[in-house]
Design a protein around this motif. Structure first.
Motif, short mmCIF file in Angstrom:
data_model
loop_
_atom_site.label_atom_id
_atom_site.label_comp_id
_atom_site.label_asym_id
_atom_site.label_seq_id
_atom_site.Cartn_x
_atom_site.Cartn_y
_atom_site.Cartn_z
N THR A 9 5.36 15.61 5.71
CA THR A 9 4.73 15.71 4.40
C THR A 9 4.12 14.38 3.97
N MET A 10 4.76 13.27 4.37
CA MET A 10 4.27 11.94 4.03
C MET A 10 3.21 11.44 5.01
N HIS A 47 10.15 16.05 5.56
CA HIS A 47 9.65 15.06 4.61
C HIS A 47 8.70 14.07 5.27
N ALA A 48 9.02 13.64 6.49
CA ALA A 48 8.17 12.67 7.18
C ALA A 48 6.78 13.27 7.42
N LEU A 67 11.79 4.95 5.22
CA LEU A 67 10.60 5.04 6.06
C LEU A 67 9.58 3.96 5.71
N ILE A 68 9.41 3.70 4.44
CA ILE A 68 8.44 2.68 4.02
C ILE A 68 8.97 1.28 4.29
N PHE A 83 14.92 13.28 -0.53
CA PHE A 83 13.60 12.72 -0.31
C PHE A 83 13.44 11.26 -0.77
N PRO A 84 13.87 10.87 -1.97
CA PRO A 84 13.67 9.47 -2.39
C PRO A 84 14.33 8.46 -1.46
N ARG A 127 12.31 8.37 1.87
CA ARG A 127 11.02 7.72 1.64
C ARG A 127 11.17 6.21 1.60
N LYS A 128 12.20 5.75 0.90
CA LYS A 128 12.44 4.31 0.80
C LYS A 128 12.70 3.70 2.18
N CYS A 159 14.57 15.39 7.55
CA CYS A 159 13.81 14.17 7.83
C CYS A 159 12.44 14.50 8.42
#
Length: 90
Positions: free
Chosen positions: A51-52, A48-49, A24-25, A17-18, A21-22, A45
């Motif tokens: 979820t975000m 997690h996407a 995607l942002i 996840f970390p 996340r990095k 992917c």
């Protein structure tokens, strides 16, 4: 710890996840698109996407029947993972 080795991923939802996340942002991603029913990476992917709060799309290029235990297992996994996707393309 590397999440990839020889193009193989270990299904580890929380360790990956970390890094995702990095990416995607940093890349300002709008939509996350995954392929292939047997891809751990695609399902992680998409999970997690979503979820975000990202929009998610899944494309499947093959159909799995109920001829053997492996096909039944893949169908069960797809049923679980596709409940979390915005759109599916078959």
């Amino acid at each position: 710890f590397l999440p990839f080795h020889d193009n193989v991923t270990l299904p580890n939802f929380f360790v990956f996840f970390p890094l995702l996340r990095k990416v995607l942002i940093r890349e300002r991603i709008d939509i996350v698109h995954g392929h292939q029913a047997t891809s751990n990476l695609a399902h992680e992917c998409l999970f997690h996407a979503k979820t975000m709060g990202f929009k998610t799309v899944y494309t499947d290029h093959s159909l799995f029947g109920f001829a053997d235990a492996a096909c039944i297992h893949v169908n069960k996994l797809l049923k679980f993972f596709l409940t979390n996707v915005d759109h599916e393309i078959c």
